[in-house]
Design a protein around this motif. Structure first.
Motif, PDB file in Angstrom:
ATOM      1  N   ASP A 124       1.026  -1.369   0.320  1.00 19.78           N
ATOM      2  CA  ASP A 124      -0.287   0.319   0.151  1.00 19.78           C
ATOM      3  C   ASP A 124       0.877   0.902   0.006  1.00 19.78           C
ATOM      4  OD1 ASP A 124       1.032  -0.672   2.461  1.00 19.78           O
ATOM      5  OD2 ASP A 124      -0.706  -0.459   3.226  1.00 19.78           O
ATOM      6  N   THR A 125       0.160   1.984  -0.453  1.00 18.38           N
ATOM      7  CA  THR A 125       1.271   3.844  -0.353  1.00 18.38           C
ATOM      8  C   THR A 125       0.508   4.166   0.991  1.00 18.38           C
ATOM      9  OG1 THR A 125       0.546   3.335  -3.275  1.00 18.38           O
ATOM     10  CG2 THR A 125       2.217   5.902  -1.529  1.00 18.38           C
ATOM     11  N   ALA A 126       0.500   5.004   2.214  1.00 16.36           N
ATOM     12  CA  ALA A 126       0.119   5.423   3.147  1.00 16.36           C
ATOM     13  C   ALA A 126       1.064   4.884   4.350  1.00 16.36           C
ATOM     14  CB  ALA A 126      -0.866   4.526   3.088  1.00 16.36           C
ATOM     15  N   ASN A 127       0.179   5.604   5.451  1.00 15.18           N
ATOM     16  CA  ASN A 127       1.262   5.372   7.171  1.00 15.18           C
ATOM     17  C   ASN A 127       0.125   4.500   7.525  1.00 15.18           C
ATOM     18  OD1 ASN A 127       2.953   6.758   6.188  1.00 15.18           O
ATOM     19  ND2 ASN A 127       1.595   9.087   6.878  1.00 15.18           N
ATOM     20  N   GLY A 128      -0.002   3.012   7.868  1.00 13.51           N
ATOM     21  CA  GLY A 128      -0.291   2.044   7.703  1.00 13.51           C
ATOM     22  C   GLY A 128      -0.285   1.741   9.941  1.00 13.51           C
ATOM     23  N   GLU A 129      -1.330   1.236  10.450  1.00  8.86           N
ATOM     24  CA  GLU A 129      -1.300   0.737  11.523  1.00  8.86           C
ATOM     25  C   GLU A 129      -2.130  -0.516  11.973  1.00  8.86           C
ATOM     26  OE1 GLU A 129      -2.200   4.390  14.839  1.00  8.86           O
ATOM     27  OE2 GLU A 129      -1.829   5.513  12.810  1.00  8.86           O
ATOM     28  N   PHE A 130      -1.483  -1.018  12.544  1.00  9.45           N
ATOM     29  CA  PHE A 130      -1.657  -2.917  13.598  1.00  9.45           C
ATOM     30  C   PHE A 130      -2.299  -2.856  14.136  1.00  9.45           C
ATOM     31  CE2 PHE A 130      -0.868  -6.981  13.993  1.00  9.45           C
ATOM     32  CZ  PHE A 130      -1.440  -7.750  12.949  1.00  9.45           C
ATOM     33  N   SER A 173       5.502   6.350   2.782  1.00  7.37           N
ATOM     34  CA  SER A 173       5.190   5.511   2.006  1.00  7.37           C
ATOM     35  C   SER A 173       6.241   4.458   1.003  1.00  7.37           C
ATOM     36  CB  SER A 173       4.636   6.828   0.695  1.00  7.37           C
ATOM     37  OG  SER A 173       4.625   5.581  -0.391  1.00  7.37           O
ATOM     38  N   ASN A 174       5.809   2.957   0.849  1.00  4.75           N
ATOM     39  CA  ASN A 174       6.363   2.288   0.637  1.00  4.75           C
ATOM     40  C   ASN A 174       6.540   2.195  -0.748  1.00  4.75           C
ATOM     41  OD1 ASN A 174       4.443   1.279  -0.298  1.00  4.75           O
ATOM     42  ND2 ASN A 174       4.879  -0.558   1.450  1.00  4.75           N
ATOM     43  N   LYS A 175       5.592   3.216  -1.889  1.00  7.54           N
ATOM     44  CA  LYS A 175       5.482   3.941  -3.230  1.00  7.54           C
ATOM     45  C   LYS A 175       5.577   2.197  -3.662  1.00  7.54           C
ATOM     46  CE  LYS A 175       9.489   6.998  -2.919  1.00  7.54           C
ATOM     47  NZ  LYS A 175      10.847   7.649  -3.224  1.00  7.54           N
ATOM     48  N   GLY A 176       4.484   1.792  -3.023  1.00  6.60           N
ATOM     49  CA  GLY A 176       3.984  -0.130  -3.910  1.00  6.60           C
ATOM     50  C   GLY A 176       4.406  -0.621  -3.703  1.00  6.60           C
ATOM     51  N   SER A 204      -3.621   4.811  -1.476  1.00  2.00           N
ATOM     52  CA  SER A 204      -3.843   2.801  -2.521  1.00  2.00           C
ATOM     53  C   SER A 204      -3.049   2.209  -1.104  1.00  2.00           C
ATOM     54  CB  SER A 204      -3.051   3.124  -3.643  1.00  2.00           C
ATOM     55  OG  SER A 204      -1.204   3.166  -3.232  1.00  2.00           O
ATOM     56  N   LEU A 205      -4.087   0.988  -1.777  1.00  2.00           N
ATOM     57  CA  LEU A 205      -4.191  -0.361  -0.080  1.00  2.00           C
ATOM     58  C   LEU A 205      -4.019  -1.207  -0.688  1.00  2.00           C
ATOM     59  CD1 LEU A 205      -6.524   1.251   2.459  1.00  2.00           C
ATOM     60  CD2 LEU A 205      -4.169   1.126   2.392  1.00  2.00           C
ATOM     61  N   TYR A 206      -3.366  -2.545  -0.416  1.00  2.00           N
ATOM     62  CA  TYR A 206      -2.959  -3.364  -1.090  1.00  2.00           C
ATOM     63  C   TYR A 206      -2.476  -4.381   0.366  1.00  2.00           C
ATOM     64  CZ  TYR A 206      -3.104  -7.194  -3.910  1.00  2.00           C
ATOM     65  OH  TYR A 206      -3.125  -8.592  -4.824  1.00  2.00           O
ATOM     66  N   LEU A 207      -2.895  -5.665   0.864  1.00  4.12           N
ATOM     67  CA  LEU A 207      -2.381  -6.436   1.600  1.00  4.12           C
ATOM     68  C   LEU A 207      -2.429  -7.522   0.770  1.00  4.12           C
ATOM     69  CD1 LEU A 207      -2.571  -7.376   3.671  1.00  4.12           C
ATOM     70  CD2 LEU A 207      -4.442  -8.187   4.696  1.00  4.12           C
TER      71      LEU A 207
END
Length: 220
Positions: A124-130, A173-176, A204-207
């Protein structure tokens, strides 16, 4: 005029030299000797490596056996024996024009006290939290896996003591590009653990993969 090869001094007759069977035989003997030596060396290496399941300390596999390791290294050796209980792949949530996302990944009821291993790969291209919740409203517990719950924290999950673990797994971002994270968590038999995904500043989001299962590993 004859010359010689760089490594084994094999004879290389010149264009003006007459054929000499002795030169040919000398070359064959040299090649035979080197091949035989290489074969013996490889046999020795294979013997030192040993076989999976070796318990003695005279082979590499034996030295890696949990019985011959300090506790922390023995746990690492057993890492591959994770018993996968849940697996989700290729989830692409719909942002619907928002840059913030909350979603339920899954709810996992612990069958026994122990430790679970979690593997997360996302592009994903985002700041993510779990998040992991050990308490959750019935509506969240009964929601199916991969539920898209909107752009704000679902009602009933705001209580701080409901949250068991919270991890920022991506900053910026991890740039996809796929990025993998691995964690281990202690669990208690009979407790429902709900795994939530939160993303902000998302374009964008993709798991790619979420895997969860029991493991003997105590440290990630």
């Amino acid at each position: 005029m004859a010359t010689f090869t760089e490594h084994y001094d094999l004879i290389k007759p010149g264009t003006d030299d007459y054929y000499d069977v002795a030169d040919f035989n000398e070359n064959m003997d040299a090649i035979d000797t080197q091949l035989y030596q290489a074969e013996q060396d490889m046999a020795g290496v294979s013997e030192k490596i040993g076989n999976p399941g070796d318990e003695g300390e005279d082979t590499l596999f034996g030295l890696l056996n949990p019985g011959n390791q300090p506790e922390e290294k023995a746990d690492f050796y057993r890492y591959s024996k994770t018993e996968i209980k849940k697996q989700i792949q290729n989830w692409k949530p719909n942002l619907s024009g928002s840059t913030t996302f909350y979603g339920k990944i899954t709810t996992f009821r612990a069958e026994k006290n122990g430790t679970v291993y979690v593997k997360w790969t996302s592009s994903d291209t985002a700041n993510g939290e779990f998040y992991i919740y050990h308490k959750a409203p019935l509506s969240i517990l009964e929601a199916p896996d991969q539920s898209e719950l909107g752009s704000s924290i679902p009602k009933g999950l705001q209580q701080e003591d409901f949250c068991y673990y919270h991890i920022n797994y991506v900053y910026s971002s991890n740039k996809g590009k796929p990025t993998t994270f691995e964690w281990v968590f202690p669990v208690i038999a009979g407790i429902d653990y709900t795994f939530m995904w939160y993303a902000s500043s998302a374009s964008s989001l993709y798991l790619n993969e979420f895997s969860l299962g029991y493991t003997d590993t105590k440290e990630a």
